[in-house]
Design a protein around this motif. Structure first.
Motif, short mmCIF file in Angstrom:
data_model
loop_
_atom_site.label_atom_id
_atom_site.label_comp_id
_atom_site.label_asym_id
_atom_site.label_seq_id
_atom_site.Cartn_x
_atom_site.Cartn_y
_atom_site.Cartn_z
N MET A 1 -8.43 -1.79 -9.77
CA MET A 1 -9.38 -0.66 -10.66
C MET A 1 -8.19 0.37 -10.81
O MET A 1 -7.29 0.71 -10.04
N SER A 2 -8.41 1.12 -11.88
CA SER A 2 -7.59 2.37 -12.39
C SER A 2 -7.45 3.40 -11.39
O SER A 2 -8.54 3.59 -10.46
N GLY A 3 -6.31 3.99 -11.15
CA GLY A 3 -6.07 4.99 -10.18
C GLY A 3 -6.94 6.17 -10.35
O GLY A 3 -7.24 6.45 -11.87
N ASN A 4 -7.23 7.00 -9.53
CA ASN A 4 -8.07 8.39 -9.79
C ASN A 4 -7.37 9.49 -8.72
O ASN A 4 -7.47 9.39 -7.74
N LYS A 5 -6.95 10.48 -9.64
CA LYS A 5 -6.06 11.58 -8.87
C LYS A 5 -7.31 12.59 -9.05
O LYS A 5 -8.04 12.55 -10.11
N ALA A 6 -7.22 13.58 -8.00
CA ALA A 6 -8.41 14.84 -8.14
C ALA A 6 -7.72 15.85 -7.55
O ALA A 6 -6.77 15.91 -6.51
N VAL A 7 -8.24 17.09 -7.99
CA VAL A 7 -7.88 18.29 -7.37
C VAL A 7 -8.87 18.62 -6.05
O VAL A 7 -10.10 18.69 -6.16
N ALA A 8 -8.12 18.92 -4.90
CA ALA A 8 -9.18 19.08 -3.55
C ALA A 8 -8.94 20.26 -3.04
O ALA A 8 -7.41 20.88 -3.06
N TYR A 9 -9.82 21.14 -2.44
CA TYR A 9 -9.50 22.23 -1.62
C TYR A 9 -8.87 21.79 -0.35
O TYR A 9 -9.48 20.73 0.24
N LYS A 10 -7.74 22.45 0.05
CA LYS A 10 -7.28 22.05 1.35
C LYS A 10 -7.42 22.97 2.58
O LYS A 10 -7.91 22.83 3.48
N GLU A 11 -7.11 24.35 2.15
CA GLU A 11 -7.24 25.56 3.13
C GLU A 11 -7.64 26.66 2.23
O GLU A 11 -7.11 26.69 1.04
N GLY A 13 -6.91 29.67 -0.20
CA GLY A 13 -5.89 29.95 -0.97
C GLY A 13 -4.94 28.75 -1.39
O GLY A 13 -3.71 28.61 -2.01
N LYS A 14 -5.41 27.52 -1.03
CA LYS A 14 -4.64 26.07 -1.39
C LYS A 14 -5.45 24.95 -1.99
O LYS A 14 -6.43 24.47 -1.24
N VAL A 15 -5.00 24.63 -2.95
CA VAL A 15 -5.51 23.32 -3.65
C VAL A 15 -4.38 22.56 -4.03
O VAL A 15 -3.34 22.70 -3.99
N GLU A 16 -4.74 21.23 -3.74
CA GLU A 16 -3.61 20.17 -3.97
C GLU A 16 -4.15 18.74 -4.53
O GLU A 16 -5.33 18.58 -4.53
N LEU A 17 -3.42 18.14 -5.42
CA LEU A 17 -3.54 16.90 -6.13
C LEU A 17 -3.75 15.84 -5.10
O LEU A 17 -2.62 15.35 -4.23
N ILE A 18 -4.88 14.99 -4.87
CA ILE A 18 -4.87 14.09 -4.02
C ILE A 18 -5.03 12.73 -4.39
O ILE A 18 -5.80 12.70 -5.82
N ASP A 19 -5.00 11.41 -3.97
CA ASP A 19 -5.60 10.26 -4.43
C ASP A 19 -7.06 10.17 -3.89
O ASP A 19 -7.12 10.29 -2.75
N ILE A 20 -7.96 9.79 -4.90
CA ILE A 20 -9.15 9.34 -4.33
C ILE A 20 -9.57 7.95 -4.88
O ILE A 20 -9.10 7.58 -5.91
N ASP A 21 -10.74 7.34 -4.13
CA ASP A 21 -11.14 6.07 -4.90
C ASP A 21 -11.94 6.47 -6.24
O ASP A 21 -12.31 7.19 -6.61
N TYR A 22 -11.53 5.11 -7.10
CA TYR A 22 -12.48 5.04 -8.31
C TYR A 22 -13.57 5.07 -8.11
O TYR A 22 -14.27 4.61 -7.11
N PRO A 23 -14.59 5.87 -8.93
CA PRO A 23 -15.94 5.73 -8.51
C PRO A 23 -16.67 4.56 -8.75
O PRO A 23 -16.39 3.41 -9.27
N HIS A 44 -28.58 4.26 -11.82
CA HIS A 44 -28.75 4.78 -13.37
C HIS A 44 -27.63 5.75 -13.52
O HIS A 44 -28.10 6.69 -14.32
N GLY A 45 -26.37 5.43 -13.03
CA GLY A 45 -25.20 6.64 -12.99
C GLY A 45 -24.25 5.81 -14.24
O GLY A 45 -24.52 4.76 -14.49
N ALA A 46 -23.20 6.69 -14.85
CA ALA A 46 -22.39 6.38 -15.72
C ALA A 46 -21.00 6.67 -14.94
O ALA A 46 -20.85 7.81 -14.34
N ILE A 47 -19.84 6.18 -15.26
CA ILE A 47 -18.63 6.47 -14.85
C ILE A 47 -17.90 7.12 -16.09
O ILE A 47 -17.94 6.69 -17.10
N ILE A 48 -17.46 8.21 -15.93
CA ILE A 48 -16.92 9.16 -17.10
C ILE A 48 -15.26 9.20 -16.94
O ILE A 48 -14.80 9.46 -15.54
N LYS A 49 -14.78 8.80 -17.78
CA LYS A 49 -13.18 9.19 -17.89
C LYS A 49 -13.19 10.74 -18.43
O LYS A 49 -13.73 11.10 -19.64
N THR A 50 -12.60 11.50 -17.76
CA THR A 50 -12.77 12.81 -17.98
C THR A 50 -11.93 13.37 -19.22
O THR A 50 -10.67 13.12 -19.22
#
Length: 405
Positions: A1-11, A13-23, A44-50
């Motif tokens: 399935m397509s890859g999915n990168k996301a912006v995550a809170y780390k600590e 003052g710090k956010v980071e781009l991480i790999d997460i599961d495709y929904p 009842h959900g939809a998967i959205i390409k942002t």
């Protein structure tokens, strides 16, 4: 399935781009997911390409470490996207639809949803009424600063744009429908703004500028915006607002210079719990109730305050023990003596988003220009967060999949 990168809170003052599961059509365990929501089926959900996903001041509170957000929480509740997959329970939303996603997650089935109170849906967050994507204590629905995101109750939650080509022409404006434009509009409406009103908006961040834009749309005679940040005040002046610089003194005397009286008909708090006291320049100390108390002072008797600015019940960085629990030193006596009304809480986005969409599509408002919206790549999100935190007069819109020019 397509890859999915996301912006995550780390600590803090710090956010980071991480790999997460495709929904998938199930809410899985992860950072911030309420245990009672783990394994929840979402037919009842939809998967959205942002298409667009914005950085919000509410995200910034978490990133500053001012909430109990856990590390690796995926951020982002201001989502616009293209539907790429629908669950078996979705009847009306179709693959290919371009839609605005209200930041409130709502079931459409509970008593509150049926009364249009979608900011306090009873069925989506086991902790308390109300939920949002990618936000602490909101049930654990995964945030949308990512390539792909799951939207539950899609037929109910999604606002489909009528024409795809027309939508893409105005996409930077339409991207503001998920949160800040309805939130600012809700602040103005609940403050009682109408034709001929005089309005004071505390805070010239994106929500304050959206509230000021909304006040103009509602027919206000004078819209005054107060802040400590000159770049943001300049942005407010760019679309016809009067401004006051709070580093030069309190709002009452500066309002009097503009209106001839030291009060307004309507007040909007677009600052929230990290408010700083006025009159002390950029080194102003945090004073959480300062905006609310000054609004009570300057709003005319019988008037109303709209409070779209965020207040929390848990703030590890609060200035004192009371503030850490969201208990503020409010001058409620002033409000009582003046018969003022207050409206707080999440904006029920669905109450307004369709009308505001029509105002955008038919050129009645230029919200993206007014908030100085700027598209940046997903990879540049950490830089966007840092610049926004430093006071940039910009609304950062992430462009994860290259839809935005």
């Amino acid at each position: 399935m397509s890859g999915n990168k996301a912006v995550a809170y780390k600590e803090p003052g710090k956010v980071e781009l991480i790999d997460i599961d495709y929904p998938t059509f199930e809410l899985k365990d992860g950072p911030g997911v309420n245990p009672a929501n783990v394994g929840r089926a979402v037919p009842h959900g939809a998967i959205i390409k942002t298409v667009a996903t914005n950085i919000c001041g509410s995200d910034q509170h978490m990133v500053r470490g001012r909430t109990t957000a856990p590390s690796d929480l995926v951020l982002g509740h201001e989502i616009t996207g293209e539907v790429v997959e629908v669950g078996p329970g979705v009847e009306f939303i179709k693959v290919g639809d371009i839609c605005s996603v209200p930041f409130n997650i709502a079931c459409g089935r509970c008593r509150n949803c049926k009364e249009r109170k979608t900011g306090i849906c009873l069925n989506v967050n086991p902790d308390r009424p109300g939920s949002a994507y990618g936000y602490v204590d909101m049930g654990g629905w995964v945030g949308g600063q990512a390539n792909y995101v799951l939207v539950p109750y899609a037929d109910w939650n999604l606002l489909k744009f009528p024409d795809k080509d027309q939508a893409m022409e105005k996409i930077m404006d339409l991207a503001m429908l998920s949160d800040i434009f309805p939130t600012g509009f809700h602040g103005a409406v609940s403050a009682g703004v109408g034709v001929g009103s005089t309005v004071y908006v505390a805070g010239a961040g994106p929500v304050g500028l959206a509230a000021a834009t909304s006040a103009h749309l509602l027919g206000a005679a004078v819209v005054i915006v107060g802040d400590l940040n000159e770049d943001r005040l300049k942005q407010a002046r760019s679309f016809g607002c009067e401004t006051i610089d709070l580093s030069k003194g309190g709002p009452a005397e500066q309002i009097e210079q503009i209106l001839g009286v030291p009060e307004v008909d309507c007040g909007v708090d677009a600052v929230g719990f990290e408010a700083r006291g006025h009159g002390h320049g950029h080194d102003a100390k945090e004073a959480p109730a300062t905006v609310l108390n000054s609004l009570m002072e300057i709003t005319a008797a019988g008037g109303a305050l709209g409070i779209p600015g965020l207040y929390v019940t848990g703030d590890p960085g609060g200035v004192d023990e009371a503030a850490k629990k969201g208990a503020l030193s409010l001058s409620l006596g002033t409000g009582w003596a003046k018969s003022l009304s207050f409206t707080t809480g999440q904006c029920p986005v669905m109450k307004y988003n369709r009308q505001l969409m029509m105002a955008i599509l038919h050129d009645k408002v230029s919200i993206a220009k007014n908030v100085n919206a700027k598209a940046i790549s997903l990879e540049d999100a950490p830089k966007g967060y840092a610049e926004f935190d430093a006071g940039a007069a910009t609304k950062y819109v992430l462009n994860p999949n290259g839809y935005l020019s």
